[in-house]
Design a protein around this motif. Structure first.
Motif, PDB file in Angstrom:
ATOM      1  N   SER A 189      23.261 -11.765  64.817  1.00  0.00           N
ATOM      2  CA  SER A 189      22.990 -10.327  64.764  1.00  0.00           C
ATOM      3  C   SER A 189      24.093  -9.586  64.015  1.00  0.00           C
ATOM      4  CB  SER A 189      22.857  -9.770  66.188  1.00  0.00           C
ATOM      5  OG  SER A 189      21.769 -10.377  66.865  1.00  0.00           O
ATOM      6  N   GLN A 190      25.363  -9.984  64.260  1.00  0.00           N
ATOM      7  CA  GLN A 190      26.470  -9.348  63.550  1.00  0.00           C
ATOM      8  C   GLN A 190      26.392  -9.624  62.057  1.00  0.00           C
ATOM      9  OE1 GLN A 190      29.912 -10.885  65.552  1.00  0.00           O
ATOM     10  NE2 GLN A 190      29.563  -9.666  67.412  1.00  0.00           N
ATOM     11  N   LEU A 191      26.001 -10.871  61.706  1.00  0.00           N
ATOM     12  CA  LEU A 191      25.852 -11.200  60.292  1.00  0.00           C
ATOM     13  C   LEU A 191      24.743 -10.376  59.661  1.00  0.00           C
ATOM     14  CD1 LEU A 191      26.558 -12.977  57.849  1.00  0.00           C
ATOM     15  CD2 LEU A 191      24.894 -14.645  58.699  1.00  0.00           C
ATOM     16  N   LEU A 192      23.613 -10.253  60.376  1.00  0.00           N
ATOM     17  CA  LEU A 192      22.508  -9.442  59.858  1.00  0.00           C
ATOM     18  C   LEU A 192      22.946  -7.999  59.646  1.00  0.00           C
ATOM     19  CD1 LEU A 192      19.420 -10.643  61.951  1.00  0.00           C
ATOM     20  CD2 LEU A 192      19.763 -10.907  59.499  1.00  0.00           C
ATOM     21  N   ALA A 193      23.682  -7.458  60.638  1.00  0.00           N
ATOM     22  CA  ALA A 193      24.123  -6.073  60.515  1.00  0.00           C
ATOM     23  C   ALA A 193      25.076  -5.897  59.341  1.00  0.00           C
ATOM     24  CB  ALA A 193      24.793  -5.626  61.815  1.00  0.00           C
ATOM     25  N   LYS A 194      26.016  -6.848  59.169  1.00  0.00           N
ATOM     26  CA  LYS A 194      26.995  -6.733  58.084  1.00  0.00           C
ATOM     27  C   LYS A 194      26.315  -6.871  56.726  1.00  0.00           C
ATOM     28  CE  LYS A 194      31.431  -8.505  56.479  1.00  0.00           C
ATOM     29  NZ  LYS A 194      32.012  -7.174  56.426  1.00  0.00           N
ATOM     30  N   VAL A 195      25.462  -7.895  56.607  1.00  0.00           N
ATOM     31  CA  VAL A 195      24.776  -8.105  55.332  1.00  0.00           C
ATOM     32  C   VAL A 195      23.880  -6.912  55.015  1.00  0.00           C
ATOM     33  CG1 VAL A 195      23.040  -9.518  54.160  1.00  0.00           C
ATOM     34  CG2 VAL A 195      24.881 -10.613  55.431  1.00  0.00           C
ATOM     35  N   SER A 196      23.176  -6.402  56.026  1.00  0.00           N
ATOM     36  CA  SER A 196      22.286  -5.268  55.806  1.00  0.00           C
ATOM     37  C   SER A 196      23.077  -4.039  55.361  1.00  0.00           C
ATOM     38  CB  SER A 196      21.511  -4.952  57.094  1.00  0.00           C
ATOM     39  OG  SER A 196      20.728  -6.062  57.478  1.00  0.00           O
ATOM     40  N   HIS A 197      24.239  -3.823  55.982  1.00  0.00           N
ATOM     41  CA  HIS A 197      25.071  -2.675  55.596  1.00  0.00           C
ATOM     42  C   HIS A 197      25.565  -2.829  54.160  1.00  0.00           C
ATOM     43  CE1 HIS A 197      28.872  -0.385  55.282  1.00  0.00           C
ATOM     44  NE2 HIS A 197      28.216   0.508  56.013  1.00  0.00           N
ATOM     45  N   GLU A 198      25.982  -4.039  53.801  1.00  0.00           N
ATOM     46  CA  GLU A 198      26.475  -4.264  52.443  1.00  0.00           C
ATOM     47  C   GLU A 198      25.355  -4.133  51.416  1.00  0.00           C
ATOM     48  OE1 GLU A 198      29.615  -4.457  51.642  1.00  0.00           O
ATOM     49  OE2 GLU A 198      30.093  -4.243  53.763  1.00  0.00           O
ATOM     50  N   LEU A 199      24.122  -4.446  51.818  1.00  0.00           N
ATOM     51  CA  LEU A 199      22.988  -4.269  50.906  1.00  0.00           C
ATOM     52  C   LEU A 199      22.661  -2.793  50.726  1.00  0.00           C
ATOM     53  CD1 LEU A 199      20.525  -7.087  52.034  1.00  0.00           C
ATOM     54  CD2 LEU A 199      21.693  -6.927  49.838  1.00  0.00           C
ATOM     55  N   ARG A 200      22.825  -2.021  51.784  1.00  0.00           N
ATOM     56  CA  ARG A 200      22.472  -0.609  51.709  1.00  0.00           C
ATOM     57  C   ARG A 200      23.414   0.187  50.803  1.00  0.00           C
ATOM     58  NH1 ARG A 200      20.377   2.125  57.362  1.00  0.00           N
ATOM     59  NH2 ARG A 200      18.191   2.132  56.782  1.00  0.00           N
ATOM     60  N   THR A 201      24.661  -0.255  50.701  1.00  0.00           N
ATOM     61  CA  THR A 201      25.621   0.487  49.876  1.00  0.00           C
ATOM     62  C   THR A 201      25.200   0.518  48.403  1.00  0.00           C
ATOM     63  OG1 THR A 201      27.406  -0.026  51.415  1.00  0.00           O
ATOM     64  CG2 THR A 201      28.042   0.643  49.195  1.00  0.00           C
ATOM     65  N   PRO A 202      24.935  -0.643  47.769  1.00  0.00           N
ATOM     66  CA  PRO A 202      24.453  -0.565  46.375  1.00  0.00           C
ATOM     67  C   PRO A 202      23.060   0.034  46.264  1.00  0.00           C
ATOM     68  CG  PRO A 202      24.408  -2.835  47.142  1.00  0.00           C
ATOM     69  CD  PRO A 202      25.133  -2.047  48.182  1.00  0.00           C
ATOM     70  N   LEU A 203      22.257  -0.103  47.331  1.00  0.00           N
ATOM     71  CA  LEU A 203      20.914   0.459  47.286  1.00  0.00           C
ATOM     72  C   LEU A 203      20.967   1.984  47.189  1.00  0.00           C
ATOM     73  CD1 LEU A 203      17.955  -0.433  47.410  1.00  0.00           C
ATOM     74  CD2 LEU A 203      18.028  -0.098  49.877  1.00  0.00           C
ATOM     75  N   THR A 204      21.940   2.585  47.856  1.00  0.00           N
ATOM     76  CA  THR A 204      22.122   4.033  47.737  1.00  0.00           C
ATOM     77  C   THR A 204      22.393   4.423  46.290  1.00  0.00           C
ATOM     78  OG1 THR A 204      22.998   4.132  49.990  1.00  0.00           O
ATOM     79  CG2 THR A 204      23.472   5.999  48.552  1.00  0.00           C
ATOM     80  N   GLY A 205      23.233   3.626  45.607  1.00  0.00           N
ATOM     81  CA  GLY A 205      23.511   3.888  44.203  1.00  0.00           C
ATOM     82  C   GLY A 205      22.292   3.735  43.325  1.00  0.00           C
ATOM     83  N   ILE A 206      21.456   2.737  43.621  1.00  0.00           N
ATOM     84  CA  ILE A 206      20.242   2.520  42.837  1.00  0.00           C
ATOM     85  C   ILE A 206      19.301   3.713  42.966  1.00  0.00           C
ATOM     86  CG2 ILE A 206      18.155   1.098  42.670  1.00  0.00           C
ATOM     87  CD1 ILE A 206      19.906  -1.295  43.522  1.00  0.00           C
ATOM     88  N   VAL A 207      19.094   4.176  44.209  1.00  0.00           N
ATOM     89  CA  VAL A 207      18.205   5.310  44.431  1.00  0.00           C
ATOM     90  C   VAL A 207      18.768   6.574  43.777  1.00  0.00           C
ATOM     91  CG1 VAL A 207      17.213   6.810  46.201  1.00  0.00           C
ATOM     92  CG2 VAL A 207      17.264   4.344  46.564  1.00  0.00           C
ATOM     93  N   SER A 208      20.081   6.777  43.919  1.00  0.00           N
ATOM     94  CA  SER A 208      20.689   7.973  43.321  1.00  0.00           C
ATOM     95  C   SER A 208      20.559   7.958  41.799  1.00  0.00           C
ATOM     96  CB  SER A 208      22.165   8.052  43.727  1.00  0.00           C
ATOM     97  OG  SER A 208      22.296   8.114  45.134  1.00  0.00           O
ATOM     98  N   THR A 209      20.815   6.806  41.189  1.00  0.00           N
ATOM     99  CA  THR A 209      20.705   6.706  39.729  1.00  0.00           C
ATOM    100  C   THR A 209      19.275   6.954  39.273  1.00  0.00           C
ATOM    101  OG1 THR A 209      22.503   5.072  39.702  1.00  0.00           O
ATOM    102  CG2 THR A 209      21.109   5.198  37.747  1.00  0.00           C
ATOM    103  N   ALA A 210      18.317   6.339  39.971  1.00  0.00           N
ATOM    104  CA  ALA A 210      16.915   6.533  39.601  1.00  0.00           C
ATOM    105  C   ALA A 210      16.491   7.984  39.792  1.00  0.00           C
ATOM    106  CB  ALA A 210      16.022   5.600  40.426  1.00  0.00           C
ATOM    107  N   SER A 211      17.007   8.630  40.853  1.00  0.00           N
ATOM    108  CA  SER A 211      16.668  10.037  41.086  1.00  0.00           C
ATOM    109  C   SER A 211      17.212  10.927  39.971  1.00  0.00           C
ATOM    110  CB  SER A 211      17.220  10.484  42.434  1.00  0.00           C
ATOM    111  OG  SER A 211      16.644   9.733  43.489  1.00  0.00           O
ATOM    112  N   LEU A 212      18.430  10.635  39.500  1.00  0.00           N
ATOM    113  CA  LEU A 212      19.000  11.403  38.403  1.00  0.00           C
ATOM    114  C   LEU A 212      18.216  11.207  37.107  1.00  0.00           C
ATOM    115  CD1 LEU A 212      22.815  10.875  39.060  1.00  0.00           C
ATOM    116  CD2 LEU A 212      21.553  13.041  39.200  1.00  0.00           C
ATOM    117  N   ILE A 213      17.810   9.971  36.844  1.00  0.00           N
ATOM    118  CA  ILE A 213      17.000   9.694  35.649  1.00  0.00           C
ATOM    119  C   ILE A 213      15.688  10.459  35.715  1.00  0.00           C
ATOM    120  CG2 ILE A 213      15.724   7.891  34.408  1.00  0.00           C
ATOM    121  CD1 ILE A 213      17.942   5.940  35.225  1.00  0.00           C
ATOM    122  N   GLU A 214      15.043  10.425  36.919  1.00  0.00           N
ATOM    123  CA  GLU A 214      13.771  11.126  37.090  1.00  0.00           C
ATOM    124  C   GLU A 214      13.942  12.625  36.880  1.00  0.00           C
ATOM    125  OE1 GLU A 214      10.264  11.657  40.481  1.00  0.00           O
ATOM    126  OE2 GLU A 214      12.300  11.076  41.055  1.00  0.00           O
ATOM    127  N   ALA A 215      15.058  13.185  37.347  1.00  0.00           N
ATOM    128  CA  ALA A 215      15.257  14.632  37.274  1.00  0.00           C
ATOM    129  C   ALA A 215      15.637  15.100  35.867  1.00  0.00           C
ATOM    130  CB  ALA A 215      16.331  15.058  38.267  1.00  0.00           C
TER     131      ALA A 215
END
Length: 503
Positions: A189-215
């Motif tokens: 469970s700790q591994l899942l939480a850590k990996v999931s958190h580390e995945l979410r960090t770059p995912l935030t950047g992906i969404v932000s970049t795509a949102s800026l491109i769209e705008a």
């Protein structure tokens, strides 16, 4: 008792009290039948004496059951000690009365001793074993039927000594293996939480970049691609959220957060979220609320939304034609609460009978292999079941291949009144021209979030969440925080809190 948590101990005590009550009736019937067939141990034993013991034994079982369900009167640990002593003593009294047929019932000692061992723990088991040996020893010395065959009595005493001791060793090994499994599960469970958190960090950047491109882009193809990126990223974020939910549930950190809400809020959330998906598949999505459910309720709105969205979302996913219907039906009503059945029914592909019992297992999916039509992690149903059980219900399913599926559960929800703030319009007010502090450990996300806010007309101060930089910037922004208390850091994650500048 030596390894159980308080809730587990209470559950074990109540389960044992229920079994004792049922088993006690069987014991009384068998003992009275033995006395009636073979006679009592002594001719002077009167029928009223045998009946008195039977009545006292049943009264004891009822009292133990009553106290097990009223832990405020007698703590579960104290009740365990009392019953570990009285259970074998009551059985010894029966053996003394039964007489000639008593060897048939010596095995009940082992049943009682091992019951304490497997349900409660070794300490309770050895206490019960000690009292059992003392009780049986007294029976063997005082009963005429046992005095004439001392070797027979000694052999039974050896059994009462050896079997529980050996069982104690096995229980210890079993507990050790269980602890190792729990540690491995926590590590997972700790591994899942850590990996999931580390995945979410770059995912935030992906969404932000795509949102800026769209705008900012004027090219229709670029806008469409940006929207596709955002949609795929949101789908990935949902899968990551399920991994985080699972790790939180398995770690025991899932806590109920009750708030006041109305049934219409649940309906609006489902329709707002799933209507576009259903419309894209030409499906009819209906949310039907019993008109009698008119009073606000108190419950875990976030968990309830999650469960219903999961069930309805799966129904939409696995239905290619027809309809998906979510119903909230009032079953019972009293002055303080509703009992409501929540159900989701679809006309989809259905589930084969052999797979129905496994639907709520984590990671289970009917589809296997590398070629899968519907996708997903297989966590949604197990998370939904955990939420429903925590709220006091049981998620059930009825399904046949080709005929669709129906999932439902029932909850008792306390009625309440909505706070004045909750009854006001929830529409968000568009705010521009504010000073905003953004703090994030990830520099890429920090810059992207700052750009998005600046494009909305805000003045942004962007810093990482290190304490040194926070102290350096605090003097510069202190005048902007004069009328609000929201000027705080959020270490380890993005923090976006508006700072009121008085206009």
């Amino acid at each position: 008792m030596d390894h159980l948590s308080s809730p587990e101990l209470l559950q074990s005590v109540r389960a044992q009290a229920t079994l004792r009550l049922k088993f006690g009736l069987v014991v009384v019937v068998l003992m009275l039948a033995a006395v009636g067939w073979w006679g009592a141990s002594r001719p002077e034993n009167q029928a009223w004496e045998v009946g008195g013991i039977a009545a006292f034994y049943l009264a004891y079982n009822l009292a133990a059951y009553w106290l097990a369900h009223r832990s405020h009167l007698l703590a579960p640990r104290d009740l365990i000690v009392v019953t570990a002593v009285l259970d074998p003593l009551m059985l010894s009294a029966w053996l003394f009365i039964v007489g000639q047929a008593s060897p048939l019932f010596v095995g009940f000692y082992l049943f009682t001793i091992l019951g304490f061992g497997f349900r409660i723990g070794r300490n309770a088991m050895h206490l019960c074993q000690t009292i059992s040996m003392l009780g049986f020893g007294l029976v063997a010395m005082l009963s005429p039927d046992w005095r004439i065959q001392p070797l027979f009595a000694f052999s039974h005493l050896v059994l009462l000594t050896v079997v529980p001791l050996y069982a104690g060793v096995l229980i210890g090994k079993l507990q050790h293996a269980l602890e190792l499994a729990e540690r491995a599960n926590q590590a997972k469970s700790q591994l899942l939480a850590k990996v999931s958190h580390e995945l979410r960090t770059p995912l935030t950047g992906i969404v932000s970049t795509a949102s800026l491109i769209e705008a900012k882009s004027s090219d229709p193809e670029s806008i469409e691609r940006a929207r596709s990126i955002i949609e795929l990223a949101m789908g990935l974020d949902l899968e990551i959220k399920q991994l985080l939910d699972l790790s939180r549930i398995e770690a025991g950190r899932d806590r109920q957060q009750d708030v006041a809400f109305e049934a219409s809020q649940l309906a609006e959330h489902i329709l707002r979220t799933l209507s576009p998906v259903a419309a894209a598949k030409s499906l009819t999505l209906q949310v039907i609320t019993d008109p009698e459910i008119s009073t606000p309720m108190l419950g875990d709105l976030q968990a309830l939304n999650s469960v219903l969205l999961n069930l309805a979302g799966n129904a939409v996913k696995f239905t290619d034609a027809g309809s998906v219907r979510l119903r909230m039906d009032l079953l019972e009503q009293d002055p303080e609460a509703y009992r409501i059945r929540f159900s989701v029914e679809d006309t989809g592909i259905g589930i084969a009978p052999e797979f129905v019992p496994r639907v709520f297992e984590p990671f289970f999916q009917v589809e296997t292999g590398s070629v899968r039509k519907y996708g997903g992690t297989g966590l949604g149903m197990s998370i939904a079941m955990a939420h429903v059980r925590r709220m006091g219900g049981e998620l059930q399913v009825d399904s046949r291949p080709g005929d669709g599926s129906r999932f439902w559960f029932e909850l008792r929800l306390q009625t309440t009144t909505m706070p004045e703030a909750a009854t006001a319009s929830a529409a968000s007010r568009i705010v521009r021209g504010k000073w905003i502090l953004v703090a994030d450990d990830n520099r890429t996300n920090l810059l992207l979030i700052a750009q998005m806010l600046e494009s909305d007309g805000h003045s942004v101060v962007a810093v990482d969440s290190g304490r040194l930089r926070w102290k350096r910037w605090r003097r510069r922004i202190s005048t902007w925080c004069s009328s609000t208390s929201t000027c705080t850091t959020s270490m380890g994650r993005a923090s976006m809190k508006p700072i009121d500048s008085g206009g």
